[in-house]
Design a protein around this motif. Structure first.
Motif, PDB file in Angstrom:
ATOM      1  N   HIS A   1       0.838  -1.197   0.000  1.00 56.32           N
ATOM      2  CA  HIS A   1       0.000   0.000   0.000  1.00 56.32           C
ATOM      3  C   HIS A   1       0.880   1.256   0.000  1.00 56.32           C
ATOM      4  O   HIS A   1       1.983   1.254   0.552  1.00 56.32           O
ATOM      5  CB  HIS A   1      -0.916   0.060   1.224  1.00 56.32           C
ATOM      6  N   VAL A   2       0.357   2.319  -0.589  1.00 54.59           N
ATOM      7  CA  VAL A   2       0.975   3.641  -0.516  1.00 54.59           C
ATOM      8  C   VAL A   2      -0.132   4.675  -0.339  1.00 54.59           C
ATOM      9  O   VAL A   2      -1.129   4.661  -1.077  1.00 54.59           O
ATOM     10  CB  VAL A   2       1.785   3.978  -1.786  1.00 54.59           C
ATOM     11  N   LEU A   3       0.027   5.557   0.638  1.00 55.17           N
ATOM     12  CA  LEU A   3      -0.891   6.687   0.830  1.00 55.17           C
ATOM     13  C   LEU A   3      -0.178   7.967   0.434  1.00 55.17           C
ATOM     14  O   LEU A   3       0.949   8.220   0.876  1.00 55.17           O
ATOM     15  CB  LEU A   3      -1.333   6.794   2.289  1.00 55.17           C
TER      16      LEU A   3
ATOM     17  N   ARG B   1      -4.892   6.399  -2.252  1.00 50.76           N
ATOM     18  CA  ARG B   1      -4.391   5.208  -1.578  1.00 50.76           C
ATOM     19  C   ARG B   1      -4.282   4.087  -2.602  1.00 50.76           C
ATOM     20  O   ARG B   1      -5.280   3.656  -3.190  1.00 50.76           O
ATOM     21  CB  ARG B   1      -5.322   4.797  -0.445  1.00 50.76           C
ATOM     22  N   PHE B   2      -3.047   3.639  -2.846  1.00 54.76           N
ATOM     23  CA  PHE B   2      -2.775   2.594  -3.819  1.00 54.76           C
ATOM     24  C   PHE B   2      -2.773   1.229  -3.128  1.00 54.76           C
ATOM     25  O   PHE B   2      -2.061   1.030  -2.140  1.00 54.76           O
ATOM     26  CB  PHE B   2      -1.425   2.815  -4.491  1.00 54.76           C
ATOM     27  N   ASN B   3      -3.593   0.313  -3.635  1.00 53.85           N
ATOM     28  CA  ASN B   3      -3.556  -1.086  -3.235  1.00 53.85           C
ATOM     29  C   ASN B   3      -2.801  -1.834  -4.330  1.00 53.85           C
ATOM     30  O   ASN B   3      -3.343  -2.119  -5.399  1.00 53.85           O
ATOM     31  CB  ASN B   3      -4.976  -1.630  -3.073  1.00 53.85           C
ATOM     32  N   CYS B   4      -1.539  -2.133  -4.066  1.00 55.16           N
ATOM     33  CA  CYS B   4      -0.655  -2.611  -5.132  1.00 55.16           C
ATOM     34  C   CYS B   4      -0.936  -4.050  -5.536  1.00 55.16           C
ATOM     35  O   CYS B   4      -0.697  -4.430  -6.683  1.00 55.16           O
ATOM     36  CB  CYS B   4       0.792  -2.446  -4.695  1.00 55.16           C
ATOM     37  N   ASP B   5      -1.427  -4.859  -4.620  1.00 46.51           N
ATOM     38  CA  ASP B   5      -1.759  -6.243  -4.959  1.00 46.51           C
ATOM     39  C   ASP B   5      -2.850  -6.310  -6.025  1.00 46.51           C
ATOM     40  O   ASP B   5      -2.761  -7.063  -6.993  1.00 46.51           O
ATOM     41  CB  ASP B   5      -2.219  -7.006  -3.716  1.00 46.51           C
ATOM     42  N   ASP B   6      -3.895  -5.493  -5.835  1.00 47.70           N
ATOM     43  CA  ASP B   6      -5.046  -5.512  -6.739  1.00 47.70           C
ATOM     44  C   ASP B   6      -4.943  -4.499  -7.863  1.00 47.70           C
ATOM     45  O   ASP B   6      -5.829  -4.435  -8.719  1.00 47.70           O
ATOM     46  CB  ASP B   6      -6.327  -5.258  -5.951  1.00 47.70           C
ATOM     47  N   GLN B   7      -3.889  -3.664  -7.840  1.00 51.48           N
ATOM     48  CA  GLN B   7      -3.727  -2.574  -8.811  1.00 51.48           C
ATOM     49  C   GLN B   7      -4.984  -1.699  -8.862  1.00 51.48           C
ATOM     50  O   GLN B   7      -5.559  -1.426  -9.907  1.00 51.48           O
ATOM     51  CB  GLN B   7      -3.377  -3.122 -10.194  1.00 51.48           C
ATOM     52  N   VAL B   8      -5.365  -1.245  -7.674  1.00 53.19           N
ATOM     53  CA  VAL B   8      -6.529  -0.375  -7.494  1.00 53.19           C
ATOM     54  C   VAL B   8      -6.088   0.844  -6.707  1.00 53.19           C
ATOM     55  O   VAL B   8      -5.279   0.746  -5.771  1.00 53.19           O
ATOM     56  CB  VAL B   8      -7.657  -1.114  -6.741  1.00 53.19           C
ATOM     57  N   VAL B   9      -6.605   2.017  -7.079  1.00 53.77           N
ATOM     58  CA  VAL B   9      -6.333   3.231  -6.344  1.00 53.77           C
ATOM     59  C   VAL B   9      -7.652   3.824  -5.868  1.00 53.77           C
ATOM     60  O   VAL B   9      -8.641   3.879  -6.614  1.00 53.77           O
ATOM     61  CB  VAL B   9      -5.545   4.251  -7.203  1.00 53.77           C
ATOM     62  N   PHE B  10      -7.700   4.254  -4.600  1.00 51.38           N
ATOM     63  CA  PHE B  10      -8.862   4.921  -4.017  1.00 51.38           C
ATOM     64  C   PHE B  10      -8.547   6.406  -3.888  1.00 51.38           C
ATOM     65  O   PHE B  10      -7.431   6.792  -3.542  1.00 51.38           O
ATOM     66  CB  PHE B  10      -9.183   4.316  -2.647  1.00 51.38           C
ATOM     67  N   HIS B  11      -9.549   7.232  -4.157  1.00 54.30           N
ATOM     68  CA  HIS B  11      -9.364   8.689  -4.172  1.00 54.30           C
ATOM     69  C   HIS B  11     -10.460   9.359  -3.377  1.00 54.30           C
ATOM     70  O   HIS B  11     -11.631   8.967  -3.443  1.00 54.30           O
ATOM     71  CB  HIS B  11      -9.394   9.203  -5.608  1.00 54.30           C
TER      72      HIS B  11
ATOM     73  N   GLU C   1     -10.566   3.315  -8.767  1.00 58.01           N
ATOM     74  CA  GLU C   1     -10.178   3.124 -10.156  1.00 58.01           C
ATOM     75  C   GLU C   1      -9.074   2.065 -10.231  1.00 58.01           C
ATOM     76  O   GLU C   1      -8.258   1.936  -9.321  1.00 58.01           O
ATOM     77  CB  GLU C   1      -9.643   4.427 -10.767  1.00 58.01           C
ATOM     78  N   SER C   2      -9.047   1.352 -11.319  1.00 57.71           N
ATOM     79  CA  SER C   2      -7.951   0.426 -11.551  1.00 57.71           C
ATOM     80  C   SER C   2      -6.801   1.165 -12.234  1.00 57.71           C
ATOM     81  O   SER C   2      -6.985   2.233 -12.815  1.00 57.71           O
ATOM     82  CB  SER C   2      -8.418  -0.744 -12.411  1.00 57.71           C
ATOM     83  N   TYR C   3      -5.619   0.608 -12.130  1.00 54.30           N
ATOM     84  CA  TYR C   3      -4.480   1.172 -12.847  1.00 54.30           C
ATOM     85  C   TYR C   3      -3.606   0.028 -13.339  1.00 54.30           C
ATOM     86  O   TYR C   3      -3.756  -1.130 -12.928  1.00 54.30           O
ATOM     87  CB  TYR C   3      -3.693   2.138 -11.965  1.00 54.30           C
ATOM     88  N   ARG C   4      -2.670   0.360 -14.219  1.00 54.47           N
ATOM     89  CA  ARG C   4      -1.803  -0.660 -14.800  1.00 54.47           C
ATOM     90  C   ARG C   4      -0.419  -0.058 -15.020  1.00 54.47           C
ATOM     91  O   ARG C   4      -0.254   1.185 -14.975  1.00 54.47           O
ATOM     92  CB  ARG C   4      -2.375  -1.172 -16.115  1.00 54.47           C
ATOM     93  N   PRO C   5       0.585  -0.890 -15.248  1.00 58.21           N
ATOM     94  CA  PRO C   5       1.924  -0.361 -15.519  1.00 58.21           C
ATOM     95  C   PRO C   5       1.912   0.663 -16.650  1.00 58.21           C
ATOM     96  O   PRO C   5       1.255   0.476 -17.673  1.00 58.21           O
ATOM     97  CB  PRO C   5       2.724  -1.614 -15.902  1.00 58.21           C
TER      98      PRO C   5
END
Length: 354
Positions: A189-191, A246-256, A295-299
């Motif tokens: 995770h990253v905030l 807040r990035f959830n890196c396992d699921d490649q999802v970001v919350f805003h 939202e989802s994100y990708r490389p």
């Protein structure tokens, strides 16, 4: 501490990614080097206290370029090897050099032709210190200082493949910055929080710093709770507007989540989007309901978060090269081009690796 006194050949370094390059010849430029080095340290994953220590080292090394060499190159790198991740500062000048490297490490030693009191501080704070003097024709000095992330800090920094760059400055007529930002990493995770105290000057700084401290103490709470808690701790101040990612890196999802006019945008290879804003002021006129988007994100995706000291009148199409820049360089370019002289300004760029 590993101190190396090196002859005329420069030492080989670990894998390095350039984050900052300045020519420093004045105290104002040394102050800029200090501030921007702290921003790089936070983005790499050093916590606040250790980023402050690195800013002290930055100040000492940058001021030495001014006092003892009439200017020189100042560079900061993100460094990696097989087991570690950290930050490297290098300075290079063409001044008189150092006659006795070990003598200048002692606190209290200062002469017109040497480094001075600050090298003792650099020696204690950094994990490795290399000094090469002279470097050419019996003149000049090359200093390389490294600090490595350790233990839990190392684990947090390695948890997500995110390159984070920051550029922040106060109102041109103020000495303190009314904006603040928070970057906190923990496993997967990253905030990221960008906070703008209303107005500018000391009152704005007090408001934004109170929220930044709260976020740092409660980083792993959900975004709605973080906004409500920020509202409570800033109620005795003039208030802030702010955005959280807040990035959830396992699921490649970001919350805003956002209250007020802090812009946040995402650029993927297929889509460009602007995250929603909610009117209001944290600390005085919070919305009755906090909206959290997902939202989802990708490389390859790029995120930009900025306060209103940076104009929102720009488009991704103006920066086709942004995917090829480091996050730090992208933040610097956007700030130089779109900063407004009427307010504090902060911009954070996040690039997703993969």
């Amino acid at each position: 501490m590993d101190i190396k006194a090196i002859g005329n050949n420069e030492a080989e370094s670990e894998n390095r990614t350039p984050c900052l390059a300045l020519y420093v010849s004045s105290e104002a430029e040394a102050i800029a080097a200090k501030r921007r080095t702290r921003e790089v340290a936070l983005a790499i994953g050093f916590p606040d206290a250790k980023s402050d220590e690195l800013s002290v080292v930055a100040s000492e090394l940058a001021l030495n370029l001014v006092k003892h060499a009439d200017g020189g190159e100042y560079r900061v790198y993100e460094i990696r090897n097989e087991n570690h991740h950290g930050l490297e500062i290098t300075t290079r000048d063409h001044g008189p050099g150092i006659d006795d490297i070990h003598r200048v490490m002692r606190d209290g030693h200062s002469t017109a032709g040497s480094l001075g009191l600050g090298m003792g501080i650099v020696n204690r704070i950094m994990d490795e210190l290399e000094i090469c003097s002279p470097i050419a024709d019996k003149f000049g000095c090359l200093i390389t200082a490294r600090r490595w992330l350790q233990g839990a800090d190392q684990e947090r920094a390695m948890c997500c493949s995110l390159d984070i760059g920051i550029s922040s400055r106060p109102h041109p007529q103020m000495k303190v910055n009314g904006d603040a930002y928070v970057i906190h990493k923990w496993p997967n995770h990253v905030l990221i929080g960008v906070i703008d105290g209303l107005g500018h000057g000391q009152g704005a700084a007090k408001a934004s710093e109170s929220v930044a401290r709260y976020l740092g103490d409660n980083f792993d709470a959900d975004l709605e709770s973080l906004l409500l808690g920020s509202h409570q701790v800033s109620s005795a101040t003039r208030g802030v507007v702010m955005a959280l990612l807040r990035f959830n890196c396992d699921d490649q999802v970001v919350f805003h989540a956002c209250v007020g006019n802090v812009d946040c945008r995402q650029w993927s290879r297929k889509e460009k989007s602007l995250f929603p804003q909610r009117r209001g002021v944290v600390g005085s006129s919070m919305p009755s309901r906090v909206r959290v988007s997902r939202e989802s994100y990708r490389p390859g995706d790029v995120f930009v978060i900025n306060t209103d000291g940076v104009s929102s009148r720009w488009d991704w199409d103006d920066y086709p090269q942004i995917h090829g820049l480091s996050a730090s360089e992208a933040a610097r370019q956007l700030m130089l081009t779109h900063q407004r002289s009427i307010d504090d300004a902060t911009i954070v760029v996040v690039k997703v690796g993969g």
